[in-house]
Design a protein around this motif. Structure first.
Motif, PDB file in Angstrom:
ATOM      1  N   THR A 105     -31.433 -63.947  17.297  1.00 41.62           N
ATOM      2  CA  THR A 105     -32.047 -65.270  17.226  1.00 41.62           C
ATOM      3  C   THR A 105     -32.974 -65.347  16.017  1.00 41.62           C
ATOM      4  OG1 THR A 105     -33.827 -64.576  18.694  1.00 41.62           O
ATOM      5  CG2 THR A 105     -31.919 -65.654  19.706  1.00 41.62           C
ATOM      6  N   VAL A 106     -33.286 -66.579  15.634  1.00 39.52           N
ATOM      7  CA  VAL A 106     -34.086 -66.844  14.431  1.00 39.52           C
ATOM      8  C   VAL A 106     -35.189 -67.829  14.777  1.00 39.52           C
ATOM      9  CG1 VAL A 106     -34.023 -67.879  12.117  1.00 39.52           C
ATOM     10  CG2 VAL A 106     -32.151 -66.385  12.871  1.00 39.52           C
ATOM     11  N   SER A 107     -36.356 -67.627  14.197  1.00 40.13           N
ATOM     12  CA  SER A 107     -37.438 -68.606  14.308  1.00 40.13           C
ATOM     13  C   SER A 107     -37.055 -69.814  13.449  1.00 40.13           C
ATOM     14  CB  SER A 107     -38.754 -67.993  13.837  1.00 40.13           C
ATOM     15  OG  SER A 107     -39.813 -68.898  13.983  1.00 40.13           O
ATOM     16  N   THR A 108     -36.707 -70.909  14.116  1.00 38.88           N
ATOM     17  CA  THR A 108     -35.960 -71.991  13.475  1.00 38.88           C
ATOM     18  C   THR A 108     -36.721 -73.308  13.415  1.00 38.88           C
ATOM     19  OG1 THR A 108     -33.946 -70.985  14.401  1.00 38.88           O
ATOM     20  CG2 THR A 108     -33.769 -73.241  13.545  1.00 38.88           C
ATOM     21  N   PRO A 109     -36.955 -73.852  12.219  1.00 41.83           N
ATOM     22  CA  PRO A 109     -37.540 -75.188  12.117  1.00 41.83           C
ATOM     23  C   PRO A 109     -36.672 -76.231  12.821  1.00 41.83           C
ATOM     24  CG  PRO A 109     -37.731 -74.048  10.033  1.00 41.83           C
ATOM     25  CD  PRO A 109     -36.856 -73.194  10.909  1.00 41.83           C
ATOM     26  N   LEU A 110     -37.348 -77.207  13.428  1.00 42.51           N
ATOM     27  CA  LEU A 110     -36.685 -78.192  14.275  1.00 42.51           C
ATOM     28  C   LEU A 110     -36.902 -79.618  13.774  1.00 42.51           C
ATOM     29  CD1 LEU A 110     -37.907 -76.806  17.725  1.00 42.51           C
ATOM     30  CD2 LEU A 110     -35.602 -76.531  16.768  1.00 42.51           C
ATOM     31  N   LEU A 111     -36.009 -80.487  14.174  1.00 42.62           N
ATOM     32  CA  LEU A 111     -36.226 -81.926  14.062  1.00 42.62           C
ATOM     33  C   LEU A 111     -37.027 -82.382  15.275  1.00 42.62           C
ATOM     34  CD1 LEU A 111     -32.539 -82.849  13.168  1.00 42.62           C
ATOM     35  CD2 LEU A 111     -34.467 -83.003  11.580  1.00 42.62           C
ATOM     36  N   TRP A 112     -37.887 -83.374  15.098  1.00 38.50           N
ATOM     37  CA  TRP A 112     -38.649 -83.864  16.246  1.00 38.50           C
ATOM     38  C   TRP A 112     -37.743 -84.466  17.309  1.00 38.50           C
ATOM     39  CZ3 TRP A 112     -42.935 -82.331  18.019  1.00 38.50           C
ATOM     40  CH2 TRP A 112     -43.965 -81.886  17.170  1.00 38.50           C
ATOM     41  N   ASP A 113     -36.615 -85.022  16.913  1.00 42.04           N
ATOM     42  CA  ASP A 113     -35.666 -85.539  17.902  1.00 42.04           C
ATOM     43  C   ASP A 113     -35.164 -84.416  18.806  1.00 42.04           C
ATOM     44  OD1 ASP A 113     -35.911 -88.105  17.017  1.00 42.04           O
ATOM     45  OD2 ASP A 113     -33.996 -88.165  15.936  1.00 42.04           O
ATOM     46  N   GLU A 114     -34.972 -83.223  18.241  1.00 37.54           N
ATOM     47  CA  GLU A 114     -34.516 -82.090  19.046  1.00 37.54           C
ATOM     48  C   GLU A 114     -35.592 -81.671  20.045  1.00 37.54           C
ATOM     49  OE1 GLU A 114     -31.580 -79.526  16.216  1.00 37.54           O
ATOM     50  OE2 GLU A 114     -33.672 -79.612  15.566  1.00 37.54           O
ATOM     51  N   VAL A 115     -36.847 -81.762  19.630  1.00 34.94           N
ATOM     52  CA  VAL A 115     -37.955 -81.438  20.529  1.00 34.94           C
ATOM     53  C   VAL A 115     -37.991 -82.447  21.677  1.00 34.94           C
ATOM     54  CG1 VAL A 115     -40.463 -81.174  20.715  1.00 34.94           C
ATOM     55  CG2 VAL A 115     -39.268 -80.381  18.651  1.00 34.94           C
TER      56      VAL A 115
END
Length: 301
Positions: free
Chosen positions: A253-263
């Motif tokens: 797994t990777v520490s992954t930047p997200l889109l706010w929509d995904e949150v």
């Protein structure tokens, strides 16, 4: 091929144990770790630049023993840039350590060849002569207390985003690559303690407003069913896992930047699990979602 001599940016590196499986459950080998870091390097390196690196090494894979390494290996090539940083309260009894600065692809490959799977960095950088600058990142580390998961972290992240927005601060989310997540904001400060003080105040405020969901104190017995907002990660002595770093989970797994929509749309913990392959695909699609953290124009905190 288990060993190889390669040239990276004009530097010769001997890569070893390339066939060793570092993630047994996924059959993910050291050569695949090296391949991931080499391919993500254009996106990752700007986030590591000028930040003293703490490695978490797994020489026998994620199922074996691991150790943190701050002091650069005595076998480090002479072209690896290092910086001497004070380490008060070190468990090893040393008041200073020579940290590596991962400024280029060759150093990143050298680090990965050490089975340095996890890359941990502070919220501040050093100058050309190694002087420590004031923090330029504000971070909130969200840690779920079972049975809470990243789903509850997402709920807290949205609350934090709105609180920060009221102060004119934009927040950027990422997974930890483990069970939680972090929010980052690029800031300017007048004192080294300002980010810690601000984060503590906001975490305590949310804990008072939503005691059934949020806890701001570190005591483990307070955490079940809640999300601990670890404001102390802004302490200048602490580090957090770098964006795009691998994590030592059963799969890579990777520490992954997200889109706010995904949150906002997260329904299960599996919704926000990303591995090395999927992260490379995400970068191809979205670019670097953490690019705003590199901007010179920052909000005064």
């Amino acid at each position: 091929m288990n060993n190889a001599l390669v040239e990276v940016d004009g530097h010769r590196l001997r890569l070893s144990n390339l066939d060793k499986v570092l993630y047994p459950e996924a059959g993910f080998t050291k050569s695949e770790v090296l391949d991931y870091y080499a391919r993500i390097a254009p996106i990752l390196l700007p986030h590591l630049k000028d930040r003293p690196l703490t490695l978490k090494r797994y020489p026998n894979g994620v199922a074996g023993k691991s150790f943190f390494e701050k002091n650069v290996s005595r076998h480090a090539p002479d072209w690896v840039r290092t910086v001497c940083i004070e380490t008060p309260g070190s468990s090893r009894g040393s008041d200073k350590a020579d940290y590596a600065l991962v400024q280029n692809l060759a150093t990143l490959v050298w680090v990965a060849n050490l089975a340095g799977l996890e890359l941990h960095i502070p919220q501040w950088t050093v100058g050309p002569r190694g002087a420590r600058r004031d923090p330029d990142l504000l971070v909130f580390d969200l840690d779920p207390g079972p049975p809470a998961t990243i789903v509850e972290c997402c709920e807290v992240a949205l609350l934090l985003r709105d609180e920060l927005a009221e102060d004119g601060i934009e927040a950027y989310p990422k997974t930890s690559g483990s069970k939680g997540m972090q929010l980052y904001s690029p800031v300017r400060v007048s004192t080294a303690e300002r980010t810690r003080e601000y984060a503590k105040d906001l975490a305590e405020r949310l804990a008072r407003a939503m005691p059934e969901l949020v806890v701001s104190r570190m005591a483990k017995d307070l955490r079940p069913h809640k999300v601990f907002i670890d404001w102390s990660q802004n302490n200048t002595q602490k580090t957090t896992v770098a964006p795009y770093s691998l994590r030592a989970q059963p799969v890579p797994t990777v520490s992954t930047p997200l889109l706010w929509d995904e949150v906002a749309e997260c329904q299960t913990a599996d919704d926000l699990v990303f591995t090395a392959d999927t992260v490379l695909d995400r970068v191809a699609e979205h670019g670097d979602l953490f690019e705003p953290l590199l901007a010179e124009d920052r909000m005064q905190l």
